[in-house]
Motif scaffolding. Structure first.
Motif, PDB file in Angstrom:
ATOM      1  N   GLU A 181       0.819  -1.093   0.119  1.00 58.88           N
ATOM      2  CA  GLU A 181       0.159   0.043   0.024  1.00 58.88           C
ATOM      3  C   GLU A 181       0.955   1.211   0.064  1.00 58.88           C
ATOM      4  O   GLU A 181       1.497   1.772   1.083  1.00 58.88           O
ATOM      5  CB  GLU A 181      -0.774  -0.049   1.204  1.00 58.88           C
ATOM      6  N   THR A 182       1.014   1.738  -1.293  1.00 51.51           N
ATOM      7  CA  THR A 182       2.138   2.791  -1.372  1.00 51.51           C
ATOM      8  C   THR A 182       2.026   4.013  -0.256  1.00 51.51           C
ATOM      9  O   THR A 182       3.087   4.681   0.119  1.00 51.51           O
ATOM     10  CB  THR A 182       2.268   3.072  -2.965  1.00 51.51           C
ATOM     11  N   SER A 183       0.726   4.245  -0.222  1.00 51.76           N
ATOM     12  CA  SER A 183       0.496   5.548   0.601  1.00 51.76           C
ATOM     13  C   SER A 183       1.030   5.552   1.998  1.00 51.76           C
ATOM     14  O   SER A 183       1.385   6.514   2.610  1.00 51.76           O
ATOM     15  CB  SER A 183      -0.747   5.681   0.673  1.00 51.76           C
ATOM     16  N   LYS A 184       1.195   4.197   2.535  1.00 51.26           N
ATOM     17  CA  LYS A 184       1.871   4.265   3.942  1.00 51.26           C
ATOM     18  C   LYS A 184       3.226   4.491   4.011  1.00 51.26           C
ATOM     19  O   LYS A 184       3.820   4.757   5.096  1.00 51.26           O
ATOM     20  CB  LYS A 184       1.462   2.856   4.414  1.00 51.26           C
ATOM     21  N   TYR A 185       3.965   4.659   2.800  1.00 53.13           N
ATOM     22  CA  TYR A 185       5.168   4.516   2.905  1.00 53.13           C
ATOM     23  C   TYR A 185       5.835   6.077   2.722  1.00 53.13           C
ATOM     24  O   TYR A 185       6.876   6.191   2.491  1.00 53.13           O
ATOM     25  CB  TYR A 185       6.046   3.749   1.982  1.00 53.13           C
ATOM     26  N   GLY A 186       4.863   6.887   2.467  1.00 52.36           N
ATOM     27  CA  GLY A 186       5.363   8.298   2.505  1.00 52.36           C
ATOM     28  C   GLY A 186       6.434   8.769   3.730  1.00 52.36           C
ATOM     29  O   GLY A 186       5.831   8.355   4.816  1.00 52.36           O
ATOM     30  N   ASP A 187       7.603   9.516   3.757  1.00 51.52           N
ATOM     31  CA  ASP A 187       8.374   9.650   4.686  1.00 51.52           C
ATOM     32  C   ASP A 187       9.012   8.363   5.392  1.00 51.52           C
ATOM     33  O   ASP A 187       9.293   8.540   6.465  1.00 51.52           O
ATOM     34  CB  ASP A 187       7.561  10.546   5.675  1.00 51.52           C
ATOM     35  N   GLY A 188       8.988   7.520   4.773  1.00 54.06           N
ATOM     36  CA  GLY A 188       9.348   5.971   4.930  1.00 54.06           C
ATOM     37  C   GLY A 188      10.810   5.713   4.663  1.00 54.06           C
ATOM     38  O   GLY A 188      11.569   6.728   4.305  1.00 54.06           O
ATOM     39  N   GLN A 189      11.190   4.533   4.855  1.00 53.17           N
ATOM     40  CA  GLN A 189      12.573   4.337   4.488  1.00 53.17           C
ATOM     41  C   GLN A 189      12.814   3.099   3.650  1.00 53.17           C
ATOM     42  O   GLN A 189      11.595   2.131   3.918  1.00 53.17           O
ATOM     43  CB  GLN A 189      13.575   3.919   5.836  1.00 53.17           C
ATOM     44  N   VAL A 190      13.776   2.815   2.829  1.00 56.21           N
ATOM     45  CA  VAL A 190      13.967   1.867   2.141  1.00 56.21           C
ATOM     46  C   VAL A 190      15.486   1.349   2.394  1.00 56.21           C
ATOM     47  O   VAL A 190      16.274   2.216   2.103  1.00 56.21           O
ATOM     48  CB  VAL A 190      13.708   1.965   0.470  1.00 56.21           C
ATOM     49  N   ALA A 208       3.482   7.610  -4.633  1.00 57.65           N
ATOM     50  CA  ALA A 208       2.126   7.512  -5.535  1.00 57.65           C
ATOM     51  C   ALA A 208       2.586   6.659  -6.753  1.00 57.65           C
ATOM     52  O   ALA A 208       3.661   6.751  -7.166  1.00 57.65           O
ATOM     53  CB  ALA A 208       2.129   9.255  -5.798  1.00 57.65           C
ATOM     54  N   ASP A 209       1.561   6.509  -7.349  1.00 57.19           N
ATOM     55  CA  ASP A 209       1.251   5.634  -8.452  1.00 57.19           C
ATOM     56  C   ASP A 209       2.124   4.349  -8.456  1.00 57.19           C
ATOM     57  O   ASP A 209       2.889   4.112  -9.324  1.00 57.19           O
ATOM     58  CB  ASP A 209       1.570   6.421  -9.664  1.00 57.19           C
ATOM     59  N   GLU A 210       2.095   3.663  -7.142  1.00 61.11           N
ATOM     60  CA  GLU A 210       2.981   2.256  -6.955  1.00 61.11           C
ATOM     61  C   GLU A 210       4.419   2.473  -7.090  1.00 61.11           C
ATOM     62  O   GLU A 210       5.096   1.722  -6.878  1.00 61.11           O
ATOM     63  CB  GLU A 210       2.423   1.566  -7.999  1.00 61.11           C
ATOM     64  N   TRP A 211       4.787   3.789  -7.068  1.00 60.12           N
ATOM     65  CA  TRP A 211       6.481   4.089  -7.028  1.00 60.12           C
ATOM     66  C   TRP A 211       6.609   4.885  -5.687  1.00 60.12           C
ATOM     67  O   TRP A 211       6.002   5.612  -5.224  1.00 60.12           O
ATOM     68  CB  TRP A 211       6.827   4.875  -7.997  1.00 60.12           C
ATOM     69  N   LEU A 212       7.824   4.522  -5.252  1.00 62.45           N
ATOM     70  CA  LEU A 212       8.359   5.188  -4.200  1.00 62.45           C
ATOM     71  C   LEU A 212       9.629   5.948  -4.684  1.00 62.45           C
ATOM     72  O   LEU A 212      10.674   5.193  -5.097  1.00 62.45           O
ATOM     73  CB  LEU A 212       9.172   4.304  -3.078  1.00 62.45           C
ATOM     74  N   THR A 213       9.666   7.350  -4.507  1.00 59.49           N
ATOM     75  CA  THR A 213      10.570   8.208  -4.960  1.00 59.49           C
ATOM     76  C   THR A 213      11.838   8.274  -3.584  1.00 59.49           C
ATOM     77  O   THR A 213      11.225   8.814  -2.578  1.00 59.49           O
ATOM     78  CB  THR A 213      10.193   9.489  -5.303  1.00 59.49           C
ATOM     79  N   LEU A 214      13.045   8.110  -3.960  1.00 60.44           N
ATOM     80  CA  LEU A 214      14.010   8.066  -2.865  1.00 60.44           C
ATOM     81  C   LEU A 214      14.731   9.414  -2.873  1.00 60.44           C
ATOM     82  O   LEU A 214      14.758  10.114  -3.676  1.00 60.44           O
ATOM     83  CB  LEU A 214      14.785   7.035  -3.062  1.00 60.44           C
ATOM     84  N   ASP A 215      15.226   9.784  -1.624  1.00 59.72           N
ATOM     85  CA  ASP A 215      15.993  11.022  -1.343  1.00 59.72           C
ATOM     86  C   ASP A 215      17.560  11.042  -1.849  1.00 59.72           C
ATOM     87  O   ASP A 215      17.992  11.847  -1.744  1.00 59.72           O
ATOM     88  CB  ASP A 215      15.923  11.329   0.007  1.00 59.72           C
TER      89      ASP A 215
END
Length: 270
Positions: A181-190, A208-215
């Protein structure tokens, strides 16, 4: 113990060791050929020199800098940008290049790195750096506690899962994992458990849109199927803490404290 520089001409060279968080250990020496001692092979890097090392007996932080030429495949500008050297442990010392007797002069952690196409400069932070941290909490409208860290009270195990990489988009610097559930991982970690960026913690800046953009930059060589540890994120607001996690009792912030703008207000007649 070997006493260095007790004679007019000494067979001494400096050395550097870099212990990366992904388990890779790198060694360099100012000598004109590679030296092996202490179980580590130190590559000849005469262009790398310690700019300054200051050691003190009091509680003030020791400081050191290293400057050098990007002449080794083991230190690439792309690896520096990708964070492979972030929080790496550093040792600087002196070695007798004939007898291989050596002594560590400085130990710390890699701090800020500045580089261009030709050279780099690294700031080293001593272990005493932690003594300069401000331990007094500052007021803030958002929670000061790290999610699942000290003060938060939530279990990191509960909000961490092991996933398999489905796709990696280098152009947009993002990753995709199936079935989350992509929305749960905003401000999260990989954190990847395999591949060239093993152990590097990436922050999620957009989900968003099944993708996690990293920092931080992703690099080539991480194929689909790579295992990764994902931790959900929190925006540190009281609303999220109460509604999503039911953890408002542990909220470490002051969301209703008036801000500094209150001092600039003035009354108006009715």
């Amino acid at each position: 113990m070997r006493v260095f520089f007790d004679r007019e001409l000494d067979t001494a060279a400096t050395f550097w060791r870099v212990y990366r968080v992904d388990g890779v250990t790198l060694g360099f020496t100012s000598h004109d050929r590679d030296l092996s001692f202490g179980g580590i092979r130190h590559q000849a890097a005469p262009g790398m020199v310690p700019a300054a090392i200051r050691l003190t007996a009091d509680l003030s932080a020791d400081s050191a800098e290293v400057e050098g030429v990007l002449s080794h495949d083991s230190i690439r500008a792309g690896d520096l940008a990708a964070g492979l050297f972030d929080r790496a442990a550093i040792e600087i010392g002196i070695v007798d290049w004939e007898s291989r007797q050596w002594r560590t002069l400085y130990a710390g952690q890699l701090g800020r790195i500045e580089s261009d196409s030709l050279s780099f400069a690294a700031e080293l932070q001593s272990a005493k750096q932690v003594l300069e941290r401000d331990i007094v909490p500052r007021t803030s409208p958002t929670c000061r506690a790290a999610f699942c860290g000290r003060g938060c009270g939530l279990s990191a195990y509960r909000f961490t899962s092991l996933q398999t990489l489905e796709a990696l988009d280098l152009y947009h610097n993002r990753v995709r994992f199936p079935g989350i559930e992509t929305s749960k991982y905003g401000d999260g970690q990989v954190r990847f458990l395999d591949g060239p960026q093993t152990g590097i913690v990436f922050g999620v800046v957009d989900a968003a849109d099944e993708w996690l953009t990293l920092d931080r930059p992703l690099i080539q060589g991480t194929p689909p199927g790579t295992r990764a540890e994902l931790r959900e994120g929190c925006d540190h607001t009281l609303a999220t803490c109460a509604s999503r996690f039911g953890n408002a009792i542990n909220f470490r912030g002051e969301p209703f404290l008036p801000g500094n703008d209150l001092l600039a207000r003035y009354g108006s007649g009715a």
